[in-house]
Design a protein around this motif. Structure first.
Motif, PDB file in Angstrom:
ATOM      1  N   ILE A 154      14.115 -22.131  15.377  1.00 10.75           N
ATOM      2  CA  ILE A 154      14.396 -20.699  15.482  1.00 10.75           C
ATOM      3  C   ILE A 154      15.520 -20.306  14.531  1.00 10.75           C
ATOM      4  O   ILE A 154      15.544 -19.210  13.987  1.00 10.75           O
ATOM      5  CB  ILE A 154      14.763 -20.335  16.939  1.00 10.75           C
ATOM      6  CG1 ILE A 154      13.537 -20.486  17.842  1.00 10.75           C
ATOM      7  CG2 ILE A 154      15.298 -18.913  17.028  1.00 10.75           C
ATOM      8  CD1 ILE A 154      12.354 -19.632  17.434  1.00 10.75           C
ATOM      9  N   GLY A 155      16.452 -21.238  14.305  1.00  9.26           N
ATOM     10  CA  GLY A 155      17.534 -20.964  13.357  1.00  9.26           C
ATOM     11  C   GLY A 155      17.018 -20.710  11.957  1.00  9.26           C
ATOM     12  O   GLY A 155      17.519 -19.828  11.249  1.00  9.26           O
ATOM     13  N   PHE A 156      15.983 -21.445  11.542  1.00  9.98           N
ATOM     14  CA  PHE A 156      15.385 -21.228  10.225  1.00  9.98           C
ATOM     15  C   PHE A 156      14.730 -19.846  10.151  1.00  9.98           C
ATOM     16  O   PHE A 156      14.839 -19.136   9.139  1.00  9.98           O
ATOM     17  CB  PHE A 156      14.356 -22.317   9.921  1.00  9.98           C
ATOM     18  CG  PHE A 156      14.957 -23.618   9.469  1.00  9.98           C
ATOM     19  CD1 PHE A 156      15.552 -23.719   8.220  1.00  9.98           C
ATOM     20  CD2 PHE A 156      14.952 -24.730  10.299  1.00  9.98           C
ATOM     21  CE1 PHE A 156      16.116 -24.916   7.797  1.00  9.98           C
ATOM     22  CE2 PHE A 156      15.516 -25.924   9.887  1.00  9.98           C
ATOM     23  CZ  PHE A 156      16.097 -26.017   8.639  1.00  9.98           C
ATOM     24  N   ILE A 157      14.040 -19.462  11.220  1.00 10.09           N
ATOM     25  CA  ILE A 157      13.404 -18.139  11.246  1.00 10.09           C
ATOM     26  C   ILE A 157      14.466 -17.043  11.196  1.00 10.09           C
ATOM     27  O   ILE A 157      14.348 -16.077  10.437  1.00 10.09           O
ATOM     28  CB  ILE A 157      12.535 -17.981  12.508  1.00 10.09           C
ATOM     29  CG1 ILE A 157      11.388 -18.990  12.486  1.00 10.09           C
ATOM     30  CG2 ILE A 157      11.990 -16.553  12.619  1.00 10.09           C
ATOM     31  CD1 ILE A 157      10.556 -18.995  13.749  1.00 10.09           C
ATOM     32  N   GLY A 158      15.516 -17.207  11.994  1.00 17.07           N
ATOM     33  CA  GLY A 158      16.594 -16.218  12.007  1.00 17.07           C
ATOM     34  C   GLY A 158      17.280 -16.087  10.665  1.00 17.07           C
ATOM     35  O   GLY A 158      17.631 -14.988  10.232  1.00 17.07           O
ATOM     36  N   GLY A 159      17.450 -17.231   9.981  1.00 17.10           N
ATOM     37  CA  GLY A 159      18.076 -17.198   8.660  1.00 17.10           C
ATOM     38  C   GLY A 159      17.253 -16.413   7.650  1.00 17.10           C
ATOM     39  O   GLY A 159      17.803 -15.790   6.734  1.00 17.10           O
ATOM     40  N   GLY A 160      15.932 -16.425   7.813  1.00 14.46           N
ATOM     41  CA  GLY A 160      15.075 -15.659   6.901  1.00 14.46           C
ATOM     42  C   GLY A 160      15.077 -14.175   7.188  1.00 14.46           C
ATOM     43  O   GLY A 160      14.697 -13.374   6.328  1.00 14.46           O
ATOM     44  N   ILE A 161      15.505 -13.805   8.394  1.00 14.33           N
ATOM     45  CA  ILE A 161      15.524 -12.388   8.779  1.00 14.33           C
ATOM     46  C   ILE A 161      16.789 -11.700   8.296  1.00 14.33           C
ATOM     47  O   ILE A 161      16.769 -10.539   7.907  1.00 14.33           O
ATOM     48  CB  ILE A 161      15.394 -12.264  10.317  1.00 14.33           C
ATOM     49  CG1 ILE A 161      14.019 -12.760  10.772  1.00 14.33           C
ATOM     50  CG2 ILE A 161      15.613 -10.830  10.772  1.00 14.33           C
ATOM     51  CD1 ILE A 161      13.880 -12.885  12.267  1.00 14.33           C
ATOM     52  N   ILE A 162      17.905 -12.435   8.310  1.00 16.62           N
ATOM     53  CA  ILE A 162      19.197 -11.852   7.929  1.00 16.62           C
ATOM     54  C   ILE A 162      19.308 -11.792   6.410  1.00 16.62           C
ATOM     55  O   ILE A 162      19.058 -12.768   5.722  1.00 16.62           O
ATOM     56  CB  ILE A 162      20.354 -12.691   8.512  1.00 16.62           C
ATOM     57  CG1 ILE A 162      20.252 -12.741  10.036  1.00 16.62           C
ATOM     58  CG2 ILE A 162      21.699 -12.111   8.090  1.00 16.62           C
ATOM     59  CD1 ILE A 162      21.220 -13.716  10.676  1.00 16.62           C
ATOM     60  N   PHE A 163      19.680 -10.639   5.888  1.00 14.13           N
ATOM     61  CA  PHE A 163      19.868 -10.496   4.451  1.00 14.13           C
ATOM     62  C   PHE A 163      20.887  -9.397   4.159  1.00 14.13           C
ATOM     63  O   PHE A 163      21.264  -8.631   5.050  1.00 14.13           O
ATOM     64  CB  PHE A 163      18.531 -10.174   3.751  1.00 14.13           C
ATOM     65  CG  PHE A 163      17.875  -8.897   4.205  1.00 14.13           C
ATOM     66  CD1 PHE A 163      18.064  -7.706   3.514  1.00 14.13           C
ATOM     67  CD2 PHE A 163      17.058  -8.883   5.339  1.00 14.13           C
ATOM     68  CE1 PHE A 163      17.466  -6.541   3.943  1.00 14.13           C
ATOM     69  CE2 PHE A 163      16.452  -7.721   5.775  1.00 14.13           C
ATOM     70  CZ  PHE A 163      16.658  -6.547   5.073  1.00 14.13           C
ATOM     71  N   ARG A 164      21.337  -9.335   2.917  1.00 14.12           N
ATOM     72  CA  ARG A 164      22.343  -8.352   2.513  1.00 14.12           C
ATOM     73  C   ARG A 164      21.664  -7.177   1.834  1.00 14.12           C
ATOM     74  O   ARG A 164      20.788  -7.344   0.990  1.00 14.12           O
ATOM     75  CB  ARG A 164      23.369  -8.990   1.575  1.00 14.12           C
ATOM     76  CG  ARG A 164      24.483  -8.052   1.124  1.00 14.12           C
ATOM     77  CD  ARG A 164      25.522  -8.792   0.306  1.00 14.12           C
ATOM     78  NE  ARG A 164      26.269  -9.733   1.111  1.00 14.12           N
ATOM     79  CZ  ARG A 164      27.325  -9.409   1.860  1.00 14.12           C
ATOM     80  NH1 ARG A 164      27.753  -8.165   1.897  1.00 14.12           N
ATOM     81  NH2 ARG A 164      27.952 -10.338   2.554  1.00 14.12           N
ATOM     82  N   GLU A 165      22.082  -5.979   2.209  1.00 15.15           N
ATOM     83  CA  GLU A 165      21.508  -4.762   1.641  1.00 15.15           C
ATOM     84  C   GLU A 165      22.608  -3.730   1.457  1.00 15.15           C
ATOM     85  O   GLU A 165      23.255  -3.307   2.416  1.00 15.15           O
ATOM     86  CB  GLU A 165      20.432  -4.196   2.572  1.00 15.15           C
ATOM     87  CG  GLU A 165      19.755  -2.939   2.068  1.00 15.15           C
ATOM     88  CD  GLU A 165      18.737  -2.404   3.055  1.00 15.15           C
ATOM     89  OE1 GLU A 165      19.158  -1.749   4.043  1.00 15.15           O
ATOM     90  OE2 GLU A 165      17.540  -2.657   2.885  1.00 15.15           O
ATOM     91  N   ASN A 166      22.826  -3.324   0.208  1.00 11.28           N
ATOM     92  CA  ASN A 166      23.838  -2.303  -0.100  1.00 11.28           C
ATOM     93  C   ASN A 166      25.206  -2.637   0.505  1.00 11.28           C
ATOM     94  O   ASN A 166      25.797  -1.850   1.236  1.00 11.28           O
ATOM     95  CB  ASN A 166      23.379  -0.929   0.403  1.00 11.28           C
ATOM     96  CG  ASN A 166      22.126  -0.451  -0.301  1.00 11.28           C
ATOM     97  OD1 ASN A 166      21.896  -0.773  -1.461  1.00 11.28           O
ATOM     98  ND2 ASN A 166      21.300   0.310   0.400  1.00 11.28           N
ATOM     99  N   ASN A 167      25.687  -3.839   0.209  1.00  9.91           N
ATOM    100  CA  ASN A 167      27.011  -4.284   0.629  1.00  9.91           C
ATOM    101  C   ASN A 167      27.162  -4.415   2.146  1.00  9.91           C
ATOM    102  O   ASN A 167      28.276  -4.369   2.670  1.00  9.91           O
ATOM    103  CB  ASN A 167      28.097  -3.328   0.096  1.00  9.91           C
ATOM    104  CG  ASN A 167      28.201  -3.369  -1.409  1.00  9.91           C
ATOM    105  OD1 ASN A 167      28.056  -4.427  -2.014  1.00  9.91           O
ATOM    106  ND2 ASN A 167      28.433  -2.221  -2.017  1.00  9.91           N
ATOM    107  N   ARG A 168      26.067  -4.541   2.875  1.00 11.93           N
ATOM    108  CA  ARG A 168      26.162  -4.779   4.312  1.00 11.93           C
ATOM    109  C   ARG A 168      25.079  -5.753   4.738  1.00 11.93           C
ATOM    110  O   ARG A 168      24.029  -5.859   4.117  1.00 11.93           O
ATOM    111  CB  ARG A 168      26.056  -3.469   5.105  1.00 11.93           C
ATOM    112  CG  ARG A 168      24.761  -2.727   4.907  1.00 11.93           C
ATOM    113  CD  ARG A 168      24.847  -1.320   5.469  1.00 11.93           C
ATOM    114  NE  ARG A 168      23.559  -0.646   5.379  1.00 11.93           N
ATOM    115  CZ  ARG A 168      22.681  -0.580   6.359  1.00 11.93           C
ATOM    116  NH1 ARG A 168      22.968  -1.132   7.524  1.00 11.93           N
ATOM    117  NH2 ARG A 168      21.532   0.030   6.216  1.00 11.93           N
ATOM    118  N   VAL A 169      25.356  -6.470   5.798  1.00  8.21           N
ATOM    119  CA  VAL A 169      24.432  -7.472   6.306  1.00  8.21           C
ATOM    120  C   VAL A 169      23.538  -6.832   7.362  1.00  8.21           C
ATOM    121  O   VAL A 169      24.025  -6.182   8.289  1.00  8.21           O
ATOM    122  CB  VAL A 169      25.196  -8.662   6.913  1.00  8.21           C
ATOM    123  CG1 VAL A 169      24.226  -9.683   7.491  1.00  8.21           C
ATOM    124  CG2 VAL A 169      26.088  -9.311   5.860  1.00  8.21           C
TER     125      VAL A 169
END
Length: 210
Positions: free
Chosen positions: A70-85
């Protein structure tokens, strides 16, 4: 054997249902992990838990592997967009859904039901509270470019204070006859909008984004 089969099927159906309840909210808000993803996570974690019990393997080891996956899946969901996570809430929801599936897999239906209710409460009922907090207190990154003059950027910092905004100075640079200033500014949505209107109407500002 038939009783075991029936019970296992019921577990999978319950996990799919709980995952669907949570997934509907994520799907409604157009999140990367929506209805189908949440259902599959619930079903998958339940299935792994059922298999581990039938194989007689160490349940804690299976649980640890589920959490790792699940940690791998969660890591793929989180990303940076316009200077915010972004995506942290969805990743946490995926994590919680996997835990619900594991509860169903071991037959802890009451815990799974109550926990899913709490998750739905957090996602649905607390959304207006989150919106209220954001209106009262927002953090924005501002970048202003204008022609260089002495104390040019200092004047903007005075403006921030006059509007009741807390500004933390970032990188400031001069290129030729232009100067660029960046700030992290905290304050209410109303005051941010006032600042935006002032900067948009400032004829000296060459570039402006936030």
């Amino acid at each position: 054997m038939g009783n075991f089969f029936t019970e296992d099927v019921i577990k999978l159906l319950i996990a799919a249902g709980l995952g669907a309840l949570i997934g509907v909210e994520r799907e409604y808000h157009s999140k990367s992990a929506g209805l189908r993803t949440m259902m599959l996570i619930g079903i998958g974690s339940t299935l792994f838990t059922i298999i581990s019990s039938k194989m007689g393997t160490d349940a804690s080891r299976i649980a640890a592997n589920i959490v790792t996956g699940i940690g791998f899946i969660g890591g793929g969901i989180i990303f940076r967009e316009n200077n915010r996570v972004v995506g942290i809430t969805t990743a946490a929801t995926v994590w919680a859904t996997a835990a619900l599936g594991m509860c169903v897999g071991i037959g802890a239906y009451e815990i799974a039901t109550v926990s899913s209710g709490i998750v739905l409460l957090v996602l649905y009922a607390l959304l207006p509270v989150q919106g209220l907090i954001k209106r009262r207190n927002q953090l924005r990154n501002y970048r202003i470019v204008r022609k260089f003059q002495q104390k040019t950027l200092k004047n903007y910092e005075i403006l921030f204070r006059e509007l009741g905004l807390d500004a933390k100075r970032g990188v400031q640079s001069r290129i030729g006859d232009t100067i660029t200033g960046t700030w992290i500014i905290q304050g209410s949505e109303r005051q941010h909008e006032k600042l935006t209107r002032i900067l948009l109407n400032d004829q000296e500002v060459l570039e402006f984004d936030f």
